[in-house]
Design an enzyme around this catalytic site. Structure first.
Site, PDB file in Angstrom:
ATOM      1  N   GLY A  10       0.821  -1.216   0.000  1.00 57.79           N
ATOM      2  CA  GLY A  10       0.000   0.000   0.000  1.00 57.79           C
ATOM      3  C   GLY A  10       0.845   1.251   0.000  1.00 57.79           C
ATOM      4  O   GLY A  10       2.074   1.194  -0.155  1.00 57.79           O
ATOM      5  N   ILE A  12       1.519   3.876   2.489  1.00 59.46           N
ATOM      6  CA  ILE A  12       2.516   4.093   3.552  1.00 59.46           C
ATOM      7  C   ILE A  12       3.457   2.885   3.642  1.00 59.46           C
ATOM      8  O   ILE A  12       4.671   3.034   3.770  1.00 59.46           O
ATOM      9  CB  ILE A  12       1.830   4.343   4.928  1.00 59.46           C
ATOM     10  CG1 ILE A  12       0.941   5.601   4.856  1.00 59.46           C
ATOM     11  CG2 ILE A  12       2.875   4.493   6.030  1.00 59.46           C
ATOM     12  CD1 ILE A  12       0.147   5.889   6.133  1.00 59.46           C
ATOM     13  N   TYR A 149     -14.785   1.585  10.511  1.00 59.64           N
ATOM     14  CA  TYR A 149     -13.343   1.849  10.471  1.00 59.64           C
ATOM     15  C   TYR A 149     -12.870   2.403  11.808  1.00 59.64           C
ATOM     16  O   TYR A 149     -11.946   1.876  12.427  1.00 59.64           O
ATOM     17  CB  TYR A 149     -13.074   2.847   9.340  1.00 59.64           C
ATOM     18  CG  TYR A 149     -11.618   3.222   9.145  1.00 59.64           C
ATOM     19  CD1 TYR A 149     -10.705   2.294   8.649  1.00 59.64           C
ATOM     20  CD2 TYR A 149     -11.173   4.507   9.439  1.00 59.64           C
ATOM     21  CE1 TYR A 149      -9.376   2.650   8.447  1.00 59.64           C
ATOM     22  CE2 TYR A 149      -9.855   4.873   9.237  1.00 59.64           C
ATOM     23  CZ  TYR A 149      -8.951   3.936   8.739  1.00 59.64           C
ATOM     24  OH  TYR A 149      -7.639   4.296   8.540  1.00 59.64           O
ATOM     25  N   LYS A 153     -10.585   0.434  14.563  1.00 59.71           N
ATOM     26  CA  LYS A 153      -9.246   0.944  14.879  1.00 59.71           C
ATOM     27  C   LYS A 153      -9.142   1.272  16.372  1.00 59.71           C
ATOM     28  O   LYS A 153      -8.105   1.046  16.986  1.00 59.71           O
ATOM     29  CB  LYS A 153      -8.936   2.183  14.036  1.00 59.71           C
ATOM     30  CG  LYS A 153      -8.696   1.861  12.560  1.00 59.71           C
ATOM     31  CD  LYS A 153      -7.286   1.329  12.355  1.00 59.71           C
ATOM     32  CE  LYS A 153      -6.983   1.079  10.892  1.00 59.71           C
ATOM     33  NZ  LYS A 153      -5.622   0.553  10.701  1.00 59.71           N
TER      34      LYS A 153
HETATM   35  P1  NAD Z   1      -3.400   1.530   1.615  1.00 60.08           P
HETATM   36  O1  NAD Z   1      -4.753   1.103   1.190  1.00 60.08           O
HETATM   37  O2  NAD Z   1      -2.507   2.074   0.579  1.00 60.08           O
HETATM   38  O3  NAD Z   1      -2.672   0.334   2.392  1.00 60.08           O
HETATM   39  C1  NAD Z   1      -3.355  -0.726   3.039  1.00 60.08           C
HETATM   40  C2  NAD Z   1      -2.778  -2.021   2.509  1.00 60.08           C
HETATM   41  O4  NAD Z   1      -3.367  -3.114   3.217  1.00 60.08           O
HETATM   42  C3  NAD Z   1      -3.068  -2.244   1.020  1.00 60.08           C
HETATM   43  O5  NAD Z   1      -1.866  -2.570   0.346  1.00 60.08           O
HETATM   44  C4  NAD Z   1      -4.054  -3.418   1.000  1.00 60.08           C
HETATM   45  O6  NAD Z   1      -3.946  -4.203  -0.169  1.00 60.08           O
HETATM   46  C5  NAD Z   1      -3.643  -4.152   2.265  1.00 60.08           C
HETATM   47  N1  NAD Z   1      -4.701  -5.006   2.829  1.00 60.08           N
HETATM   48  C6  NAD Z   1      -6.024  -4.693   3.011  1.00 60.08           C
HETATM   49  N2  NAD Z   1      -6.667  -5.761   3.544  1.00 60.08           N
HETATM   50  C7  NAD Z   1      -5.740  -6.743   3.717  1.00 60.08           C
HETATM   51  C8  NAD Z   1      -5.785  -8.063   4.216  1.00 60.08           C
HETATM   52  N3  NAD Z   1      -6.933  -8.602   4.658  1.00 60.08           N
HETATM   53  N4  NAD Z   1      -4.640  -8.789   4.227  1.00 60.08           N
HETATM   54  C9  NAD Z   1      -3.469  -8.269   3.768  1.00 60.08           C
HETATM   55  N5  NAD Z   1      -3.373  -7.028   3.276  1.00 60.08           N
HETATM   56  C10 NAD Z   1      -4.489  -6.270   3.254  1.00 60.08           C
HETATM   57  O7  NAD Z   1      -3.580   2.618   2.795  1.00 60.08           O
HETATM   58  P2  NAD Z   1      -2.496   3.473   3.597  1.00 60.08           P
HETATM   59  O8  NAD Z   1      -2.932   4.872   3.527  1.00 60.08           O
HETATM   60  O9  NAD Z   1      -1.114   3.115   3.214  1.00 60.08           O
HETATM   61  O10 NAD Z   1      -2.786   2.974   5.084  1.00 60.08           O
HETATM   62  C11 NAD Z   1      -1.880   2.150   5.820  1.00 60.08           C
HETATM   63  C12 NAD Z   1      -2.360   2.050   7.258  1.00 60.08           C
HETATM   64  O11 NAD Z   1      -2.354   3.339   7.859  1.00 60.08           O
HETATM   65  C13 NAD Z   1      -3.780   1.511   7.415  1.00 60.08           C
HETATM   66  O12 NAD Z   1      -3.821   0.706   8.578  1.00 60.08           O
HETATM   67  C14 NAD Z   1      -4.618   2.750   7.623  1.00 60.08           C
HETATM   68  O13 NAD Z   1      -5.780   2.487   8.362  1.00 60.08           O
HETATM   69  C15 NAD Z   1      -3.638   3.621   8.396  1.00 60.08           C
HETATM   70  N6  NAD Z   1      -3.929   5.057   8.235  1.00 60.08           N
HETATM   71  C16 NAD Z   1      -3.570   5.739   7.110  1.00 60.08           C
HETATM   72  C17 NAD Z   1      -3.840   7.093   7.025  1.00 60.08           C
HETATM   73  C18 NAD Z   1      -3.440   7.927   5.844  1.00 60.08           C
HETATM   74  O14 NAD Z   1      -3.604   9.139   5.932  1.00 60.08           O
HETATM   75  N7  NAD Z   1      -2.916   7.388   4.764  1.00 60.08           N
HETATM   76  C19 NAD Z   1      -4.507   7.751   8.065  1.00 60.08           C
HETATM   77  C20 NAD Z   1      -4.878   7.012   9.172  1.00 60.08           C
HETATM   78  C21 NAD Z   1      -4.557   5.678   9.265  1.00 60.08           C
END
Ligand code: NAD
Length: 317
Positions: A10, A12, A149, A153
Site C-alpha cells: 500500500g 505508507i 473503520y 481501529k
Molecule cells: P493503503 O490502502 O494504501 O494500504 C493498506 C494495505 O493493506 C493495502 O496494500 C491493502 O492491499 C492491504 N490489505 C487490506 N486488507 C488486507 C488483508 N486482509 N490482508 C493483507 N493485506 C491487506 O492505505 P495506507 O494509507 O497506506 O494505510 C496504511 C495504514 O495506515 C492503514 O492501517 C490505515 O488504516 C492507516 N492510516 C492511514 C492514514 C493515511 O492518511 N494514509 C490515516 C490514518 C490511518
C-alpha cells in the site's frame, strides 16, 4: 531488524519498505493487494533483503509462520478508503478488527515487537485545536457513517495495548492524521491524489460538502522514519502516538492550492455529501493533531509544507 510489513504494497507500507531495505533491514511484505499494488514495490523486486508474500492477515496459519520468522512487525494492512468503509462496513470490521487480533496474537506468541497503525478517526467528532493523545476518543463520539473503520481501529488500539501489557511485547500504536504523498491512490476517496488527478486532467475538482471542513496533511516522508524511530524507543511502548503535519487547510483551500500548483484550468464543483456517499453521511469538521508527544519521544518535527507535499504528488504523476 527482520521486519514483517503487513499492507506493505500500500501507500505508507511501500514507503516504509523502501526506507527499511535502504537501511539494511530484512523485509517481508504480507498483502492481499485489495487496495495495494505490486507496482508500488517494483523498485525492490531485485533487492536481496526483500520478499513479497500475497495473502491475507485473516489467514491465521500464514500470519503465524511469517511473524515467527521476524523480530519486528509493522502492521499497516487494513480495509481503508471512504467507499470501502461506508459501503462494506462488516467487511471492513472483519479485516480491521479480526485481522489485527490475528497479527498481534502471533506477535505475542513469537515475542516480536509490533507497531499497529491507527488513525485520527479514533477522535470521532472531536475537533479541538490540536488533538492530544488524551482527548476523548471514538467510543464516546462516533461518526455513524464511518463507525466500522473508526470503531475497529479504536478496538485495535485496545487489543494492542492489552497484549502489550499482559505479554510484555514491545507495542507502539501510531495514530496517522491524513498522511499523503506519491503512490497514494485517489480511487478509494483520498482527497489529495484525487484533486491532483482532476486538476492535471483539467476536469472540475469535486469538493464534497461546502469545502469549509479543515484538515492538516502530513507527508509520508516525515512519518516513515518516525515510525521506525518509535519502534526503537522503549518510552513509546504501550502508548498511542499522533503523527501528522503542521499546516491546517480547508478542503476548498486545498482545491485552490492544487489548481495553482498544477497551473490547471479546473473549476471547483461542490457536491453534497449525501450525493457522494449516500444519505446520512457525516464527516469530521476539523482534524488537527497535537504532535508534542512524538516530539518529546523522538524529536519529531515535520519538515514538509503543504505545497511541497502537493508538488511531490504532481511530480510522481
Ligand atoms: P493503503 O490502502 O494504501 O494500504 C493498506 C494495505 O493493506 C493495502 O496494500 C491493502 O492491499 C492491504 N490489505 C487490506 N486488507 C488486507 C488483508 N486482509 N490482508 C493483507 N493485506 C491487506 O492505505 P495506507 O494509507 O497506506 O494505510 C496504511 C495504514 O495506515 C492503514 O492501517 C490505515 O488504516 C492507516 N492510516 C492511514 C492514514 C493515511 O492518511 N494514509 C490515516 C490514518 C490511518
Amino acid at each position: 531488524m527482520k521486519a514483517l510489513v503487513t499492507g506493505g504494497a500500500g501507500f505508507i507500507g511501500s514507503h516504509l519498505c523502501d526506507y527499511l531495505t535502504a537501511h539494511g533491514h530484512q523485509v517481508t511484505v504480507l498483502d492481499d493487494l485489495s487496495t495495494g499494488s505490486k507496482e508500488n514495490l517494483v523498485q525492490l523486486s531485485d533487492a536481496p533483503n526483500f520478499e513479497f508474500v500475497e495473502g491475507s492477515i485473516l489467514d491465521t496459519a500464514l500470519v503465524d509462520s511469517l511473524v515467527g520468522s521476524c523480530d519486528t512487525v509493522f502492521h499497516l494492512a487494513a480495509a481503508v478508503g471512504v467507499h470501502t468503509i461506508v459501503d462494506k462496513p462488516l467487511e471492513s470490521l472483519r479485516t480491521n478488527l479480526h485481522g489485527t487480533e490475528n497479527v498481534v496474537d502471533a506477535a505475542a506468541r513469537h515475542g516480536a515487537r509490533i507497531m499497529v497503525a491507527s488513525t485520527s478517526e479514533v477522535y470521532g467528532k472531536n475537533d479541538a485545536d490540536g488533538l492530544s493523545e488524551d482527548a476523548d476518543r471514538i467510543l464516546g463520539s462516533p461518526l455513524k457513517s464511518r463507525w466500522s473503520y473508526a470503531a475497529a481501529k479504536g478496538l485495535d488500539e485496545l487489543v494492542a495495548y492489552v497484549y502489550g501489557k499482559e505479554t510484555g511485547i514491545p507495542t507502539v500504536i501510531t495514530r496517522f492524521f491524513n498522511i499523503v504523498g506519491p503512490r497514494q491512490t485517489g480511487r478509494y476517496g483520498m482527497v489529495v491524489p484525487r484533486f491532483v488527478g482532476q486538476a492535471m486532467a483539467n476536469e472540475p475538482i469535486t469538493v464534497y460538502g461546502d469545502g469549509s471542513q479543515r484538515r492538516c496533511f502530513g507527508s509520508v516522508f516525515d512519518v516513515v522514519p518516525a515510525v521506525v524511530k518509535l519502534m526503537d524507543t522503549p518510552e513509546a511502548y504501550n502508548q498511542a502516538v499522533n503523527l501528522g503535519g503542521l499546516e491546517e487547510v480547508s478542503i476548498r483551500g486545498l482545491a485552490e492550492r492544487v489548481i495553482e500548483l498544477t497551473g490547471s484550468d479546473s473549476t471547483i464543483e461542490y457536491i453534497p455529501y449525501e450525493k457522494a456517499y449516500g444519505e446520512g453521511y457525516e464527516d469530521m469538521r476539523r482534524r488537527m493533531p497535537d504532535t508534542s508527544l512524538a516530539r518529546e519521544l523522538i524529536g519529531y518535527e515535520p519538515t514538509l509544507r503543504l505545497d511541497d507535499i502537493i508538488n511531490s504528488i504532481i511530480e510522481s504523476k
